[in-house]
Scaffold this motif. Structure first.
Motif, PDB file in Angstrom:
ATOM      1  N   TYR A 181       2.286  10.128  10.945  1.00  0.00           N
ATOM      2  CA  TYR A 181       3.523  10.442  10.216  1.00  0.00           C
ATOM      3  C   TYR A 181       3.261  10.535   8.711  1.00  0.00           C
ATOM      4  O   TYR A 181       3.814  11.398   8.018  1.00  0.00           O
ATOM      5  CB  TYR A 181       4.588   9.388  10.498  1.00  0.00           C
ATOM      6  CG  TYR A 181       5.175   9.459  11.883  1.00  0.00           C
ATOM      7  CD1 TYR A 181       5.521  10.670  12.462  1.00  0.00           C
ATOM      8  CD2 TYR A 181       5.391   8.291  12.630  1.00  0.00           C
ATOM      9  CE1 TYR A 181       6.063  10.727  13.727  1.00  0.00           C
ATOM     10  CE2 TYR A 181       5.935   8.347  13.909  1.00  0.00           C
ATOM     11  CZ  TYR A 181       6.268   9.570  14.450  1.00  0.00           C
ATOM     12  OH  TYR A 181       6.813   9.623  15.719  1.00  0.00           O
ATOM     13  N   GLY A 182       2.424   9.633   8.194  1.00  0.00           N
ATOM     14  CA  GLY A 182       2.124   9.650   6.769  1.00  0.00           C
ATOM     15  C   GLY A 182       1.411  10.914   6.340  1.00  0.00           C
ATOM     16  O   GLY A 182       1.743  11.520   5.311  1.00  0.00           O
ATOM     17  N   VAL A 183       0.416  11.331   7.123  1.00  0.00           N
ATOM     18  CA  VAL A 183      -0.319  12.556   6.802  1.00  0.00           C
ATOM     19  C   VAL A 183       0.586  13.778   6.936  1.00  0.00           C
ATOM     20  O   VAL A 183       0.481  14.732   6.157  1.00  0.00           O
ATOM     21  CB  VAL A 183      -1.560  12.684   7.706  1.00  0.00           C
ATOM     22  CG1 VAL A 183      -2.225  14.051   7.521  1.00  0.00           C
ATOM     23  CG2 VAL A 183      -2.559  11.574   7.405  1.00  0.00           C
ATOM     24  N   SER A 191       8.421   5.713   5.326  1.00  0.00           N
ATOM     25  CA  SER A 191       8.614   4.318   5.754  1.00  0.00           C
ATOM     26  C   SER A 191       7.998   4.013   7.107  1.00  0.00           C
ATOM     27  O   SER A 191       7.968   2.856   7.535  1.00  0.00           O
ATOM     28  CB  SER A 191      10.114   3.999   5.808  1.00  0.00           C
ATOM     29  OG  SER A 191      10.764   4.789   6.800  1.00  0.00           O
ATOM     30  N   ALA A 192       7.481   5.025   7.794  1.00  0.00           N
ATOM     31  CA  ALA A 192       6.982   4.820   9.158  1.00  0.00           C
ATOM     32  C   ALA A 192       5.812   3.847   9.207  1.00  0.00           C
ATOM     33  O   ALA A 192       5.715   3.020  10.112  1.00  0.00           O
ATOM     34  CB  ALA A 192       6.587   6.161   9.773  1.00  0.00           C
ATOM     35  N   GLN A 193       4.901   3.938   8.233  1.00  0.00           N
ATOM     36  CA  GLN A 193       3.700   3.103   8.259  1.00  0.00           C
ATOM     37  C   GLN A 193       4.042   1.618   8.267  1.00  0.00           C
ATOM     38  O   GLN A 193       3.426   0.828   8.990  1.00  0.00           O
ATOM     39  CB  GLN A 193       2.818   3.421   7.056  1.00  0.00           C
ATOM     40  CG  GLN A 193       1.415   2.870   7.157  1.00  0.00           C
ATOM     41  CD  GLN A 193       0.551   3.638   8.146  1.00  0.00           C
ATOM     42  OE1 GLN A 193       0.146   4.757   7.886  1.00  0.00           O
ATOM     43  NE2 GLN A 193       0.262   3.030   9.279  1.00  0.00           N
ATOM     44  N   VAL A 194       5.051   1.244   7.484  1.00  0.00           N
ATOM     45  CA  VAL A 194       5.453  -0.161   7.419  1.00  0.00           C
ATOM     46  C   VAL A 194       6.296  -0.537   8.628  1.00  0.00           C
ATOM     47  O   VAL A 194       6.076  -1.580   9.255  1.00  0.00           O
ATOM     48  CB  VAL A 194       6.241  -0.436   6.124  1.00  0.00           C
ATOM     49  CG1 VAL A 194       6.684  -1.897   6.071  1.00  0.00           C
ATOM     50  CG2 VAL A 194       5.389  -0.100   4.915  1.00  0.00           C
ATOM     51  N   ALA A 195       7.258   0.309   8.965  1.00  0.00           N
ATOM     52  CA  ALA A 195       8.171  -0.010  10.067  1.00  0.00           C
ATOM     53  C   ALA A 195       7.432  -0.145  11.391  1.00  0.00           C
ATOM     54  O   ALA A 195       7.746  -1.032  12.208  1.00  0.00           O
ATOM     55  CB  ALA A 195       9.251   1.057  10.173  1.00  0.00           C
ATOM     56  N   ASP A 213      11.482   6.673  16.781  1.00  0.00           N
ATOM     57  CA  ASP A 213      12.467   6.650  15.698  1.00  0.00           C
ATOM     58  C   ASP A 213      12.193   7.728  14.652  1.00  0.00           C
ATOM     59  O   ASP A 213      13.080   8.073  13.869  1.00  0.00           O
ATOM     60  CB  ASP A 213      12.468   5.279  15.008  1.00  0.00           C
ATOM     61  CG  ASP A 213      13.000   4.173  15.910  1.00  0.00           C
ATOM     62  OD1 ASP A 213      13.629   4.503  16.935  1.00  0.00           O
ATOM     63  OD2 ASP A 213      12.785   2.989  15.588  1.00  0.00           O
ATOM     64  N   TYR A 214      10.976   8.250  14.632  1.00  0.00           N
ATOM     65  CA  TYR A 214      10.584   9.196  13.592  1.00  0.00           C
ATOM     66  C   TYR A 214      10.290  10.589  14.127  1.00  0.00           C
ATOM     67  O   TYR A 214       9.865  11.466  13.369  1.00  0.00           O
ATOM     68  CB  TYR A 214       9.354   8.658  12.848  1.00  0.00           C
ATOM     69  CG  TYR A 214       9.650   7.394  12.076  1.00  0.00           C
ATOM     70  CD1 TYR A 214      10.089   7.446  10.759  1.00  0.00           C
ATOM     71  CD2 TYR A 214       9.525   6.148  12.688  1.00  0.00           C
ATOM     72  CE1 TYR A 214      10.379   6.290  10.060  1.00  0.00           C
ATOM     73  CE2 TYR A 214       9.818   4.982  11.991  1.00  0.00           C
ATOM     74  CZ  TYR A 214      10.233   5.061  10.678  1.00  0.00           C
ATOM     75  OH  TYR A 214      10.540   3.909   9.994  1.00  0.00           O
ATOM     76  N   LEU A 215      10.524  10.799  15.400  1.00  0.00           N
ATOM     77  CA  LEU A 215      10.220  12.107  15.984  1.00  0.00           C
ATOM     78  C   LEU A 215      11.113  13.211  15.418  1.00  0.00           C
ATOM     79  O   LEU A 215      10.661  14.334  15.204  1.00  0.00           O
ATOM     80  CB  LEU A 215      10.357  12.048  17.509  1.00  0.00           C
ATOM     81  CG  LEU A 215       9.271  11.253  18.253  1.00  0.00           C
ATOM     82  CD1 LEU A 215       9.544  11.267  19.750  1.00  0.00           C
ATOM     83  CD2 LEU A 215       7.895  11.823  17.947  1.00  0.00           C
ATOM     84  N   PHE A 236       0.826  -1.209   0.000  1.00  0.00           N
ATOM     85  CA  PHE A 236       0.000   0.000   0.000  1.00  0.00           C
ATOM     86  C   PHE A 236       0.860   1.259   0.000  1.00  0.00           C
ATOM     87  O   PHE A 236       0.646   2.182  -0.792  1.00  0.00           O
ATOM     88  CB  PHE A 236      -0.933  -0.001   1.205  1.00  0.00           C
ATOM     89  CG  PHE A 236      -1.585   1.328   1.473  1.00  0.00           C
ATOM     90  CD1 PHE A 236      -2.509   1.858   0.590  1.00  0.00           C
ATOM     91  CD2 PHE A 236      -1.266   2.059   2.616  1.00  0.00           C
ATOM     92  CE1 PHE A 236      -3.111   3.096   0.832  1.00  0.00           C
ATOM     93  CE2 PHE A 236      -1.855   3.286   2.871  1.00  0.00           C
ATOM     94  CZ  PHE A 236      -2.775   3.806   1.970  1.00  0.00           C
ATOM     95  N   VAL A 237       1.836   1.313   0.912  1.00  0.00           N
ATOM     96  CA  VAL A 237       2.686   2.496   1.039  1.00  0.00           C
ATOM     97  C   VAL A 237       3.503   2.720  -0.222  1.00  0.00           C
ATOM     98  O   VAL A 237       3.708   3.855  -0.663  1.00  0.00           O
ATOM     99  CB  VAL A 237       3.603   2.368   2.275  1.00  0.00           C
ATOM    100  CG1 VAL A 237       4.653   3.482   2.292  1.00  0.00           C
ATOM    101  CG2 VAL A 237       2.777   2.410   3.553  1.00  0.00           C
ATOM    102  N   SER A 238       3.986   1.634  -0.821  1.00  0.00           N
ATOM    103  CA  SER A 238       4.782   1.759  -2.043  1.00  0.00           C
ATOM    104  C   SER A 238       3.993   2.458  -3.141  1.00  0.00           C
ATOM    105  O   SER A 238       4.492   3.377  -3.805  1.00  0.00           O
ATOM    106  CB  SER A 238       5.219   0.370  -2.521  1.00  0.00           C
ATOM    107  OG  SER A 238       5.898   0.455  -3.764  1.00  0.00           O
TER     108      SER A 238
END
Length: 233
Positions: free
Chosen positions: A153-155, A208-212, A221-223, A66-68
């Motif tokens: 994170y995605g939005v 990559s956050a959605q998958v990770a 890790d994404y802050l 989906f993310v790809s």
């Protein structure tokens, strides 16, 4: 009629909102299906002379598909929709009409930016819900906390993409030119991020956050990338 309502009606009546939702929901539905049956698909269309072994799919694979697609085709559609709204001078008559009736340009740009982000983020949410449902049915459950954090994170990354469009659209008079240059900027960002010490701070890291986070990554890790993205916006 306020500019906020005008932008919302523009999305509805030009079918742009329908296009956004259609693209993200389509990839949300099809992504986990591809992840689940990838081996069978390759075997059917790859011929019988070569055997390719695939590892057993896991829930994160459904989100990866989906993310790809969402980070490529989905973002391209989102940029095109945002450029149509944020290339203010693409229609000189409308630009003159609006500019001579407001005191600050922000009163023109802000409604278009916020409504675009809301529409694109909402379409991403619907696509993610479709991917989550299909993943649970076909591959198994995923952590809800990671799912929600990945959504945020995605939005946020999509809001950054719209901000890039707004910045470029304020200088150009062509929607196509705004789309093209915005795509170039969004493509160059992850290339710079190949260096890990730099990449983990860039907005593109949020993709990559959605998958990770559907696996074993920590929300923290994404802050850093999120903070830089907010400042960039």
């Amino acid at each position: 009629m306020t500019l906020w309502r005008l932008e919302w009606l523009r999305l509805l009546r030009t079918k742009r909102l329908a296009a956004l939702i259609g693209v993200y929901v389509f990839f949300g539905v099809i992504g986990p299906v591809i992840a689940r049956y990838l081996g069978e698909i390759v075997e059917r269309f790859g011929g019988g002379d070569v055997t390719i072994e695939f590892p057993d799919p896991v829930p994160a694979d459904g989100f990866a598909q989906f993310v790809s697609n969402a980070s490529q085709v989905g973002v391209l559609v989102a940029v095109a929709v945002a450029a149509g709204a944020l290339t203010i001078d693409a229609l000189p008559e409308m630009s003159i009409f609006l500019r001579t009736r407001v005191r600050a340009a922000s009163r023109i740009v802000l409604p278009r930016f916020v409504v675009s982000v809301a529409a694109i983020g909402g379409a991403y949410l619907l696509g993610l819900l479709a991917a989550w449902y299909e993943t649970v049915v076909l591959l198994g459950g995923v952590p809800i906390g990671g799912l929600v954090a990945g959504l945020v994170y995605g939005v946020l990354y999509l809001a950054f993409a719209v901000a890039v469009v707004a910045a470029i659209g304020s200088r150009l008079r062509s929607v196509i030119g705004t789309v093209g240059l915005s795509v170039v900027v969004l493509l160059v960002t992850p290339i710079v991020g190949v260096v890990d010490a730099i990449g983990r701070w860039l907005p593109s890291h949020l993709v990559s956050a959605q998958v990770a986070l559907a696996q074993d990554a920590a929300i923290t890790d994404y802050l850093g990338a999120a903070a830089v993205t907010v400042l960039a916006i």
